[in-house]
Write a protein that holds these residues in place. Structure first.
Motif, PDB file in Angstrom:
ATOM      1  N   LEU A 132     -48.880  -6.255  29.505  1.00 22.87           N
ATOM      2  CA  LEU A 132     -50.007  -7.179  29.624  1.00 22.87           C
ATOM      3  C   LEU A 132     -50.365  -7.772  28.267  1.00 22.87           C
ATOM      4  N   ASP A 133     -50.289  -6.965  27.208  1.00 25.25           N
ATOM      5  CA  ASP A 133     -50.566  -7.488  25.874  1.00 25.25           C
ATOM      6  C   ASP A 133     -49.522  -8.515  25.464  1.00 25.25           C
ATOM      7  N   ALA A 134     -48.265  -8.298  25.860  1.00 25.25           N
ATOM      8  CA  ALA A 134     -47.227  -9.286  25.559  1.00 25.25           C
ATOM      9  C   ALA A 134     -47.544 -10.623  26.236  1.00 25.25           C
ATOM     10  N   ALA A 135     -48.035 -10.564  27.464  1.00 27.96           N
ATOM     11  CA  ALA A 135     -48.417 -11.801  28.151  1.00 27.96           C
ATOM     12  C   ALA A 135     -49.585 -12.480  27.450  1.00 27.96           C
ATOM     13  N   HIS A 136     -50.572 -11.696  27.023  1.00 31.03           N
ATOM     14  CA  HIS A 136     -51.725 -12.284  26.335  1.00 31.03           C
ATOM     15  C   HIS A 136     -51.312 -12.914  25.009  1.00 31.03           C
ATOM     16  N   ARG A 137     -50.420 -12.246  24.271  1.00 30.75           N
ATOM     17  CA  ARG A 137     -49.975 -12.828  23.010  1.00 30.75           C
ATOM     18  C   ARG A 137     -49.152 -14.089  23.230  1.00 30.75           C
ATOM     19  N   GLY A 138     -48.565 -14.221  24.418  1.00 34.70           N
ATOM     20  CA  GLY A 138     -47.868 -15.450  24.772  1.00 34.70           C
ATOM     21  C   GLY A 138     -48.779 -16.529  25.305  1.00 34.70           C
ATOM     22  N   GLY A 139     -50.095 -16.277  25.291  1.00 36.46           N
ATOM     23  CA  GLY A 139     -51.055 -17.284  25.743  1.00 36.46           C
ATOM     24  C   GLY A 139     -51.218 -17.348  27.245  1.00 36.46           C
ATOM     25  N   ILE A 140     -50.894 -16.253  27.963  1.00 31.07           N
ATOM     26  CA  ILE A 140     -50.942 -16.247  29.422  1.00 31.07           C
ATOM     27  C   ILE A 140     -51.882 -15.147  29.895  1.00 31.07           C
ATOM     28  N   LEU A 141     -52.789 -15.483  30.810  1.00 34.24           N
ATOM     29  CA  LEU A 141     -53.631 -14.510  31.508  1.00 34.24           C
ATOM     30  C   LEU A 141     -53.061 -14.290  32.907  1.00 34.24           C
ATOM     31  N   HIS A 142     -52.946 -13.046  33.312  1.00 42.29           N
ATOM     32  CA  HIS A 142     -52.392 -12.752  34.640  1.00 42.29           C
ATOM     33  C   HIS A 142     -53.383 -13.117  35.732  1.00 42.29           C
ATOM     34  N   ARG A 143     -54.640 -12.671  35.590  1.00 41.96           N
ATOM     35  CA  ARG A 143     -55.768 -12.980  36.478  1.00 41.96           C
ATOM     36  C   ARG A 143     -55.673 -12.326  37.858  1.00 41.96           C
ATOM     37  N   ASP A 144     -54.659 -11.503  38.097  1.00 45.37           N
ATOM     38  CA  ASP A 144     -54.593 -10.796  39.386  1.00 45.37           C
ATOM     39  C   ASP A 144     -53.924  -9.440  39.206  1.00 45.37           C
ATOM     40  N   VAL A 145     -54.322  -8.726  38.151  1.00 41.67           N
ATOM     41  CA  VAL A 145     -53.790  -7.383  37.927  1.00 41.67           C
ATOM     42  C   VAL A 145     -54.396  -6.446  38.967  1.00 41.67           C
ATOM     43  N   LYS A 146     -53.528  -5.772  39.711  1.00 40.67           N
ATOM     44  CA  LYS A 146     -53.949  -4.826  40.744  1.00 40.67           C
ATOM     45  C   LYS A 146     -52.755  -3.942  41.071  1.00 40.67           C
ATOM     46  N   PRO A 147     -52.949  -2.862  41.805  1.00 40.55           N
ATOM     47  CA  PRO A 147     -51.823  -1.947  42.068  1.00 40.55           C
ATOM     48  C   PRO A 147     -50.649  -2.620  42.750  1.00 40.55           C
ATOM     49  N   ALA A 148     -50.896  -3.536  43.689  1.00 35.75           N
ATOM     50  CA  ALA A 148     -49.793  -4.159  44.417  1.00 35.75           C
ATOM     51  C   ALA A 148     -48.953  -5.057  43.524  1.00 35.75           C
ATOM     52  N   ASN A 149     -49.482  -5.488  42.381  1.00 31.77           N
ATOM     53  CA  ASN A 149     -48.733  -6.351  41.479  1.00 31.77           C
ATOM     54  C   ASN A 149     -48.120  -5.587  40.323  1.00 31.77           C
ATOM     55  N   ILE A 150     -48.081  -4.269  40.424  1.00 29.71           N
ATOM     56  CA  ILE A 150     -47.388  -3.433  39.438  1.00 29.71           C
ATOM     57  C   ILE A 150     -46.409  -2.551  40.218  1.00 29.71           C
ATOM     58  N   LEU A 151     -45.143  -2.838  40.089  1.00 33.28           N
ATOM     59  CA  LEU A 151     -44.111  -2.093  40.794  1.00 33.28           C
ATOM     60  C   LEU A 151     -43.435  -1.128  39.829  1.00 33.28           C
ATOM     61  N   VAL A 152     -43.152   0.069  40.314  1.00 33.43           N
ATOM     62  CA  VAL A 152     -42.513   1.101  39.498  1.00 33.43           C
ATOM     63  C   VAL A 152     -41.111   1.333  40.044  1.00 33.43           C
ATOM     64  N   GLU A 153     -40.116   1.149  39.191  1.00 28.70           N
ATOM     65  CA  GLU A 153     -38.723   1.325  39.599  1.00 28.70           C
ATOM     66  C   GLU A 153     -38.393   2.798  39.746  1.00 28.70           C
ATOM     67  N   PRO A 154     -37.279   3.102  40.415  1.00 32.29           N
ATOM     68  CA  PRO A 154     -36.924   4.519  40.614  1.00 32.29           C
ATOM     69  C   PRO A 154     -36.830   5.310  39.314  1.00 32.29           C
ATOM     70  N   GLY A 155     -36.456   4.678  38.219  1.00 31.85           N
ATOM     71  CA  GLY A 155     -36.389   5.384  36.944  1.00 31.85           C
ATOM     72  C   GLY A 155     -37.737   5.618  36.298  1.00 31.85           C
ATOM     73  N   GLY A 156     -38.814   5.105  36.896  1.00 34.19           N
ATOM     74  CA  GLY A 156     -40.159   5.313  36.371  1.00 34.19           C
ATOM     75  C   GLY A 156     -40.672   4.191  35.499  1.00 34.19           C
ATOM     76  N   ARG A 157     -39.913   3.082  35.354  1.00 25.99           N
ATOM     77  CA  ARG A 157     -40.371   1.977  34.521  1.00 25.99           C
ATOM     78  C   ARG A 157     -41.224   1.022  35.344  1.00 25.99           C
ATOM     79  N   PRO A 158     -42.465   0.770  34.913  1.00 25.83           N
ATOM     80  CA  PRO A 158     -43.322  -0.169  35.651  1.00 25.83           C
ATOM     81  C   PRO A 158     -43.032  -1.612  35.244  1.00 25.83           C
ATOM     82  N   VAL A 159     -43.209  -2.511  36.196  1.00 31.35           N
ATOM     83  CA  VAL A 159     -42.976  -3.933  35.953  1.00 31.35           C
ATOM     84  C   VAL A 159     -44.169  -4.708  36.504  1.00 31.35           C
ATOM     85  N   LEU A 160     -44.697  -5.610  35.694  1.00 30.82           N
ATOM     86  CA  LEU A 160     -45.811  -6.462  36.096  1.00 30.82           C
ATOM     87  C   LEU A 160     -45.253  -7.698  36.796  1.00 30.82           C
ATOM     88  N   VAL A 161     -45.655  -7.937  38.049  1.00 33.78           N
ATOM     89  CA  VAL A 161     -45.094  -9.022  38.844  1.00 33.78           C
ATOM     90  C   VAL A 161     -46.209  -9.942  39.323  1.00 33.78           C
TER      91      VAL A 161
END
Length: 751
Positions: A132-161
């Motif tokens: 999320l900080d990387a997005a903010h430093r790129g000048g972008i606000l997500h504006r819809d951060v919630k559990p359904a928009n954060i997916l966790v891959e089988p290896g345990g790495r989360p991804v903001l979608v």
């Protein structure tokens, strides 16, 4: 207002036929959101699984929606971060625009972390905060951060979608360029309901709410209806996480509540600050988050408990000393919530930091004091200015990354160097560097012979004293401004001490410039007393607001001002000079005695009518009153033994009894020590024998020992009676009469 309601992780399940995309096959629908549909497909040329996102087919045709969708693809394509889903390419068909991205084979974050240990939760959210900080430093606000928009891959790495509701930030304030409220209601920050624009702080709030849902399984404000939920988000505080899940670690709860502060200014300043605190939690270090809600809640409960204690003291359930101990414990706990510089003394690295800062500060000061002429104008400025800028930069950077104890230490060094630089700069002003005496000899305007010249000093010395006062006034003003700015930025009590000292120094220089010494003695005494009283009055608002570490410098400097006034003006015989012009040793001793009685009166009033901190300060006030009174009576007894010896012994006894009555060691200990010595001195003067002095001291000491046993027995009687009362209640099962009234609701609550 474009919002979605529902439980976290909920997805639309409208049936939509899979479209055809060039170069892709085996297209199957995965899920449908508020604006788009995501399909799973096989990329024929590169032979890999991908995800394809398109606009929903049932949405009305809209050029604005199509443009928003294309901007989303463009924004995602510019990021190269493992926590943000990468876009491979974008194109358009007859159906509309679409883009192809990496397929995330995972589940929503709250489902993945259901029942997971706190360390795993913190690790996952640390990665999300970094993305999320990387997005903010790129000048972008997500504006819809919630559990359904954060997916966790089988290896345990989360991804903001799902950046479908993104907005670009304005270059100045970091807020969104688009007005309006968008997002999911359960994760909207309170300020958005007050028509404020989205900002990084609102994304941080949404991430904190997502952490809240993940840890507790409940949304922060589970109201029944839409209007009730809006009111709860705007006006209420979420339940503490440990109320819903007692196994949530306290530091992780503090991090979550800090991210969800009602005021954006009280939250983490960025998602990176949130990440740093999560790192500290993962590594087992001290988490710096202290939610403002915790402070206000503690102060509210402290005030309520202190009110109960006063009632219990009135009913005889607690004695005065027990109430004072409880007040002191509450104040110490509240100050621990706020004190930053205290933490400097808690570890070896912090002690080394403090030692380094002090060396950096005192090095330029000593060099200027010893080699002022040799340094020259440039050297006097550059030598302290370079470490000042260095400490300011380091302190500000440490503060931004929430290492606030170290930041406060560095900023303190920078503020302490400010008067050195300011004095050197003031020396550059015309007419303030040197002056010439009647013989044509040039003298530097520096402390020394120009400091408070006597009446017999030459005229050029008095002119130089006024020039020196002007330089010192400018120095005090610069120091005051620097300390105020540092205090407003950090709220650290050490800067309150500095700006109080600078203000006092500035007032003294103003007095020098306006001819303070030319005023009559009563007016000088009145001005000094009123100035000291004004300092104490300035500390009262901090004291009543439970910011006692801020009130202490005002009280301490005010008390020292009164002590200095007594020493200065009682030595001149004031106020007896109002009655007679010539004053001798006896009149000066009586002047000290009158001032001492004034201190005693003020101490007793502060002890009975003041706040808890004033009651502590009253002990020092009573001690100074005792010292002035007994010292003056000792001087009088040495001059006229027959008249003042009984008065000296009686005053020691009176102060001892007063200290026992007020339960203050500031009077009990010195009175207990001085009383046998006073009795011995009286005996020696009248019996003219050293044995008489020794015997009187031994008898006085034995009397004090017996008195201590007597007082100790009287103080243990209430405790013993309360223990017997409790034993009787356990045997009979019936409360005593005071508690019966409490149970009946007529006398408050019992402790």
């Amino acid at each position: 207002m474009a919002t979605e309601q529902g439980q976290p992780g909920q997805r639309r399940t409208d049936i939509e036929a899979p479209p055809a995309f060039p170069g892709l096959s085996a297209v199957t629908r995965l899920e449908t959101g508020g604006m788009g549909t995501v399909f799973r497909a096989w990329q024929d040329d590169l032979e890999r699984l991908v995800a394809v996102k398109t606009l929903r087919a049932d949405l009305p045709e809209s050029a604005a929606l199509r443009e928003q969708f294309k901007r989303e693809a463009h924004v995602l394509a510019q990021f190269d971060h493992p926590g943000i889903v990468p876009v491979y390419y974008a194109s358009e068909t007859e159906r509309g625009p679409y883009y192809v991205m990496r397929l995330i084979e995972g589940m929503s974050v709250e489902r993945h972390l259901a029942g997971a240990p706190a360390s795993e939760v913190a690790t996952v959210f640390r990665s999300i905060a970094e993305a999320l900080d990387a997005a903010h430093r790129g000048g972008i606000l997500h504006r819809d951060v919630k559990p359904a928009n954060i997916l966790v891959e089988p290896g345990g790495r989360p991804v903001l979608v799902d950046f479908g509701l993104f907005a670009r930030t304005l270059p100045g304030d970091g807020q969104s360029a688009d007005a309006g409220i968008v997002g999911t209601l359960d994760y909207l920050a309170p300020e958005l309901l007050e028509s404020e624009r989205h900002s990084p702080a609102s994304d941080v709030y949404a991430l904190g709410a997502t952490l809240y849902v993940t840890l507790t399984g409940c949304v922060p404000f589970p109201a029944d209806g839409f209007v009730q939920k809006l009111r709860a988000i705007r006006d209420d505080d979420p339940a503490c996480l440990r109320e819903l899940r007692p196994d949530v670690p306290r530091p992780l709860q503090a991090i979550c509540l800090k991210a969800m502060e009602r005021s954006p200014a009280d939250r983490y300043e960025s998602a990176d600050e949130l990440r740093r605190d999560l790192d500290r939690f993962i590594n087992g270090d001290l988490v710096l988050a202290m939610p403002e809600r915790s402070r206000s809640l503690l102060r509210h409960k402290f005030a309520r408990h202190l009110s109960d204690h006063s009632e219990w003291e009135r009913q005889g359930l607690l004695n005065e000393q027990q109430c004072a101990s409880l007040r002191h414990a509450y104040e110490h706990l509240d100050e621990q919530q706020r004190g930053f510089l205290r933490g400097v003394f808690t570890s070896v690295p912090n002690l080394l930091l403090l030692a380094g800062v002090m060396v950096i500060v005192f090095g330029p000061v000593l060099l200027q004091a010893m080699a002022w002429e040799e340094l020259g104008s440039a050297g006097r400025i550059v030598l302290p200015a370079l470490p000042l800028l260095l400490l300011t930069a380091i302190g500000a950077q440490r503060w931004r990354v929430l290492e606030r104890r170290r930041g406060a230490a560095c900023l303190t060094g920078a503020v302490l160097l400010t008067p050195v630089v300011a004095f050197a700069l003031a020396d550059l002003l015309p007419g303030l560097s040197t002056l010439v005496d009647a013989a044509g000899v040039s003298h530097p305007v520096l402390p020394g012979e120009l400091w408070l010249p006597t009446d017999e000093a030459p005229a050029w010395a008095h002119v130089g004293a006024r020039l020196l006062a002007t330089k010192l006034l400018l120095t005090a003003a610069a120091t005051f401004l620097a300390a105020v700015l540092a205090y407003r930025h950090t709220r650290s009590a050490v800067f309150a001490w500095i700006f109080c000292l600078a203000a006092c120094g500035g007032v003294l220089q103003v007095g020098q410039l306006v001819g303070w010494r030319e005023l009559s003695l009563p007016w000088r005494w009145l001005g000094a007393v009123l100035g000291s009283a004004a300092l104490i009055a300035a500390g009262l608002p901090f004291d009543r607001d439970w910011r006692r570490d801020r009130a202490r410098p005002f009280y301490a400097l005010g008390l020292l001002g009164l002590v200095g006034t007594t020493i200065a003006y009682a030595s001149e015989g004031f106020p007896l000079t109002l009655l007679r012009a010539d004053v001798g040793l006896v009149e000066k001793a009586w002047a000290h005695l009158l001032h001492g009685l004034g201190f005693v009166t003020a101490g007793v009033l502060a002890h009975h009518r003041g706040t808890a901190l004033l009651r502590e300060t009253a002990g020092a006030t009573l001690f100074f009153g005792f010292s002035f009174s007994v010292g003056s009576l000792s001087a009088l007894a040495a001059e006229q033994a027959g008249l003042y010896d009984p008065l000296l012994v009686a005053s020691c006894v009176a102060f001892l009894l007063l200290g026992l009555a007020l339960h203050t060691n500031w009077l009990v200990l010195p009175s207990a020590v001085i009383l046998p010595l006073a009795v011995g001195g009286v005996s020696q003067r009248h019996l003219e024998s050293l044995w008489a002095w020794s015997g009187a001291v031994v008898i006085g000491g034995a009397t004090l020992v017996l008195l201590s046993f007597r007082v100790g027995a009287r103080r243990t009687q209430p405790e013993a009676s309360s223990q017997l009362k409790a034993q009787g209640e356990r045997r009979t099962g019936q409360p005593s009469p005071p508690e019966r009234r409490a149970h009946d609701g007529t006398a408050g609550t019992a402790p």
